[in-house]
Scaffold this motif. Structure first.
Motif, PDB file in Angstrom:
ATOM      1  N   ASN A 134      -0.417  -7.379  13.162  1.00 37.72           N
ATOM      2  CA  ASN A 134      -0.182  -5.944  13.263  1.00 37.72           C
ATOM      3  C   ASN A 134      -1.234  -5.289  12.371  1.00 37.72           C
ATOM      4  OD1 ASN A 134       0.629  -3.293  12.921  1.00 37.72           O
ATOM      5  ND2 ASN A 134       2.803  -3.792  12.796  1.00 37.72           N
ATOM      6  N   ASP A 135      -2.165  -4.562  12.959  1.00 38.22           N
ATOM      7  CA  ASP A 135      -3.319  -4.034  12.225  1.00 38.22           C
ATOM      8  C   ASP A 135      -2.968  -3.130  11.049  1.00 38.22           C
ATOM      9  OD1 ASP A 135      -5.090  -5.394  13.795  1.00 38.22           O
ATOM     10  OD2 ASP A 135      -5.433  -3.733  15.170  1.00 38.22           O
ATOM     11  N   GLU A 136      -1.729  -2.674  10.935  1.00 39.37           N
ATOM     12  CA  GLU A 136      -1.344  -1.804   9.828  1.00 39.37           C
ATOM     13  C   GLU A 136      -1.046  -2.588   8.547  1.00 39.37           C
ATOM     14  OE1 GLU A 136       1.693   1.096  10.584  1.00 39.37           O
ATOM     15  OE2 GLU A 136       1.116   1.211  12.685  1.00 39.37           O
ATOM     16  N   TYR A 137      -0.820  -3.891   8.656  1.00 42.10           N
ATOM     17  CA  TYR A 137      -0.388  -4.692   7.512  1.00 42.10           C
ATOM     18  C   TYR A 137      -1.397  -5.768   7.166  1.00 42.10           C
ATOM     19  CZ  TYR A 137       4.039  -2.375   8.188  1.00 42.10           C
ATOM     20  OH  TYR A 137       5.006  -1.420   8.290  1.00 42.10           O
ATOM     21  N   TYR A 138      -1.389  -6.148   5.886  1.00 45.10           N
ATOM     22  CA  TYR A 138      -2.281  -7.180   5.373  1.00 45.10           C
ATOM     23  C   TYR A 138      -1.453  -8.249   4.676  1.00 45.10           C
ATOM     24  CZ  TYR A 138      -5.954  -3.745   6.090  1.00 45.10           C
ATOM     25  OH  TYR A 138      -6.812  -2.835   6.651  1.00 45.10           O
ATOM     26  N   ILE A 139      -1.876  -9.481   4.797  1.00 46.13           N
ATOM     27  CA  ILE A 139      -1.270 -10.582   4.057  1.00 46.13           C
ATOM     28  C   ILE A 139      -2.061 -10.694   2.754  1.00 46.13           C
ATOM     29  CG2 ILE A 139      -0.801 -13.061   4.037  1.00 46.13           C
ATOM     30  CD1 ILE A 139      -0.785 -12.803   7.172  1.00 46.13           C
ATOM     31  N   VAL A 140      -1.360 -10.593   1.623  1.00 44.98           N
ATOM     32  CA  VAL A 140      -2.015 -10.569   0.316  1.00 44.98           C
ATOM     33  C   VAL A 140      -1.628 -11.814  -0.459  1.00 44.98           C
ATOM     34  CG1 VAL A 140      -2.269  -9.291  -1.845  1.00 44.98           C
ATOM     35  CG2 VAL A 140      -1.949  -8.046   0.301  1.00 44.98           C
ATOM     36  N   GLU A 141      -2.634 -12.520  -0.995  1.00 43.31           N
ATOM     37  CA  GLU A 141      -2.396 -13.695  -1.823  1.00 43.31           C
ATOM     38  C   GLU A 141      -3.136 -13.485  -3.135  1.00 43.31           C
ATOM     39  OE1 GLU A 141      -3.050 -18.522  -1.798  1.00 43.31           O
ATOM     40  OE2 GLU A 141      -3.964 -17.312  -0.233  1.00 43.31           O
ATOM     41  N   GLY A 142      -2.388 -13.544  -4.239  1.00 46.99           N
ATOM     42  CA  GLY A 142      -3.017 -13.307  -5.530  1.00 46.99           C
ATOM     43  C   GLY A 142      -2.395 -14.120  -6.635  1.00 46.99           C
ATOM     44  N   GLU A 143      -2.991 -14.030  -7.818  1.00 45.31           N
ATOM     45  CA  GLU A 143      -2.488 -14.751  -8.980  1.00 45.31           C
ATOM     46  C   GLU A 143      -1.128 -14.226  -9.414  1.00 45.31           C
ATOM     47  OE1 GLU A 143      -5.414 -14.286 -12.009  1.00 45.31           O
ATOM     48  OE2 GLU A 143      -6.981 -15.245 -10.840  1.00 45.31           O
ATOM     49  N   ALA A 144      -0.999 -12.908  -9.514  1.00 46.08           N
ATOM     50  CA  ALA A 144       0.240 -12.305 -10.017  1.00 46.08           C
ATOM     51  C   ALA A 144       1.313 -12.182  -8.941  1.00 46.08           C
ATOM     52  CB  ALA A 144      -0.053 -10.929 -10.610  1.00 46.08           C
ATOM     53  N   HIS A 145       0.908 -11.985  -7.692  1.00 44.28           N
ATOM     54  CA  HIS A 145       1.876 -11.797  -6.624  1.00 44.28           C
ATOM     55  C   HIS A 145       1.225 -12.040  -5.264  1.00 44.28           C
ATOM     56  CE1 HIS A 145      -0.112  -7.948  -7.326  1.00 44.28           C
ATOM     57  NE2 HIS A 145      -0.069  -7.804  -6.015  1.00 44.28           N
ATOM     58  N   SER A 146       2.038 -12.456  -4.306  1.00 43.01           N
ATOM     59  CA  SER A 146       1.616 -12.606  -2.920  1.00 43.01           C
ATOM     60  C   SER A 146       2.657 -11.925  -2.059  1.00 43.01           C
ATOM     61  CB  SER A 146       1.509 -14.087  -2.543  1.00 43.01           C
ATOM     62  OG  SER A 146       0.505 -14.715  -3.313  1.00 43.01           O
ATOM     63  N   GLY A 147       2.210 -11.225  -1.027  1.00 43.14           N
ATOM     64  CA  GLY A 147       3.162 -10.506  -0.184  1.00 43.14           C
ATOM     65  C   GLY A 147       2.476  -9.824   0.982  1.00 43.14           C
ATOM     66  N   ILE A 148       3.100  -8.748   1.442  1.00 39.17           N
ATOM     67  CA  ILE A 148       2.610  -7.965   2.573  1.00 39.17           C
ATOM     68  C   ILE A 148       2.157  -6.606   2.044  1.00 39.17           C
ATOM     69  CG2 ILE A 148       3.221  -6.913   4.781  1.00 39.17           C
ATOM     70  CD1 ILE A 148       3.242  -9.930   4.875  1.00 39.17           C
ATOM     71  N   GLY A 149       0.952  -6.157   2.436  1.00 35.54           N
ATOM     72  CA  GLY A 149       0.426  -4.883   1.963  1.00 35.54           C
ATOM     73  C   GLY A 149       0.104  -3.948   3.106  1.00 35.54           C
ATOM     74  N   ARG A 150       0.061  -2.657   2.778  1.00 35.77           N
ATOM     75  CA  ARG A 150      -0.335  -1.639   3.747  1.00 35.77           C
ATOM     76  C   ARG A 150      -0.799  -0.404   3.004  1.00 35.77           C
ATOM     77  NH1 ARG A 150       3.069   2.627   4.587  1.00 35.77           N
ATOM     78  NH2 ARG A 150       5.080   2.487   3.594  1.00 35.77           N
ATOM     79  N   PHE A 151      -1.573   0.429   3.680  1.00 38.44           N
ATOM     80  CA  PHE A 151      -2.013   1.701   3.118  1.00 38.44           C
ATOM     81  C   PHE A 151      -1.008   2.772   3.516  1.00 38.44           C
ATOM     82  CE2 PHE A 151      -5.941  -0.712   3.247  1.00 38.44           C
ATOM     83  CZ  PHE A 151      -6.490  -0.428   2.010  1.00 38.44           C
ATOM     84  N   ASN A 152      -0.581   3.611   2.549  1.00 37.67           N
ATOM     85  CA  ASN A 152       0.340   4.694   2.876  1.00 37.67           C
ATOM     86  C   ASN A 152      -0.453   5.945   3.261  1.00 37.67           C
ATOM     87  OD1 ASN A 152      -0.498   5.913   0.481  1.00 37.67           O
ATOM     88  ND2 ASN A 152       1.383   5.478  -0.641  1.00 37.67           N
ATOM     89  N   ALA A 153       0.257   7.039   3.536  1.00 37.53           N
ATOM     90  CA  ALA A 153      -0.377   8.274   3.997  1.00 37.53           C
ATOM     91  C   ALA A 153      -1.329   8.863   2.961  1.00 37.53           C
ATOM     92  CB  ALA A 153       0.690   9.301   4.368  1.00 37.53           C
ATOM     93  N   ASN A 154      -1.127   8.574   1.675  1.00 39.23           N
ATOM     94  CA  ASN A 154      -1.997   9.089   0.614  1.00 39.23           C
ATOM     95  C   ASN A 154      -3.251   8.246   0.416  1.00 39.23           C
ATOM     96  OD1 ASN A 154      -0.123  11.102   0.076  1.00 39.23           O
ATOM     97  ND2 ASN A 154       0.931   9.855  -1.448  1.00 39.23           N
ATOM     98  N   GLY A 155      -3.338   7.104   1.115  1.00 32.55           N
ATOM     99  CA  GLY A 155      -4.474   6.208   0.936  1.00 32.55           C
ATOM    100  C   GLY A 155      -4.252   5.166  -0.136  1.00 32.55           C
ATOM    101  N   ASP A 156      -3.051   5.141  -0.741  1.00 29.34           N
ATOM    102  CA  ASP A 156      -2.718   4.122  -1.732  1.00 29.34           C
ATOM    103  C   ASP A 156      -2.398   2.812  -1.011  1.00 29.34           C
ATOM    104  OD1 ASP A 156      -2.837   6.246  -3.546  1.00 29.34           O
ATOM    105  OD2 ASP A 156      -0.688   6.592  -3.443  1.00 29.34           O
TER     106      ASP A 156
END
Length: 177
Positions: A134-156
């Motif tokens: 789903n092009d709106e979401y990203y799979i995130v893998e990191g040292e502190a946390h891994s999860g699902i990411g997305r950009f909100n309406a503010n660009g955060d």
């Protein structure tokens, strides 16, 4: 009558378009050229860095002084390392702030890397992301946390992840700088 109707529509649409938030945009271009002598031939390689800062223009309601607003910084890097006359696009970086730290989002072929900007000279990769099905979401893998990411309406950029210590789903927000 036709001209009157056209004039009214033009004035109304112009008024509606004028209600957008004004933005301040600063753009700086820096070109560095390195010439190398190969004995019989001299070659030149150029790097062009375009830095663009965008921020909303906000005024204090009481005295109409300008109020400091968030700034988004984008840095595009172009490289010319061959004999043709044009630059090739290399990368684009965007800066974010989270928990008082500064982060650089650097794109790669399938998503982007999240680099913690420790000072103005060095950065350390703290996470990687990949575009999901789903092009709106990203799979995130990191040292502190891994999860699902997305950009909100503010660009955060918001990452939802499971915190094993608290046994809860938490959200880390990288605020657009």
């Amino acid at each position: 009558m036709k001209n009157l109707l056209f004039s009214a529509v033009f004035l109304i649409s112009g008024t509606l378009l004028a209600q957008d938030n004004p933005k301040e945009v600063k753009q700086e271009t820096e070109v560095t050229t390195v010439k190398t002598n190969h004995g019989d031939k001299t070659s030149a390689k150029s790097v062009k860095v375009v830095t663009k800062e965008t921020s909303d223009i906000k005024l204090d309601k009481n005295n109409h002084d300008r109020v400091k607003s968030d700034t988004k910084v984008e840095k595009e890097v172009y490289v010319d390392n061959d004999d043709n006359t044009g630059y090739q696009f290399s990368t684009k970086e965007t800066y974010y702030i989270s928990d008082g730290g500064s982060y650089i989002f650097s794109p790669h072929n399938q998503g982007f890397g999240i680099n913690h900007n420790q000072d103005n000279a060095t950065s350390v990769e703290s996470a990687k992301s990949w575009v999901s099905s789903n092009d709106e979401y990203y799979i995130v893998e990191g040292e502190a946390h891994s999860g699902i990411g997305r950009f909100n309406a503010n660009g955060d950029f918001m990452v939802e992840y499971y915190n094993k210590d608290t046994q809860k789903v938490e959200v880390k927000i990288y605020k657009k700088n």
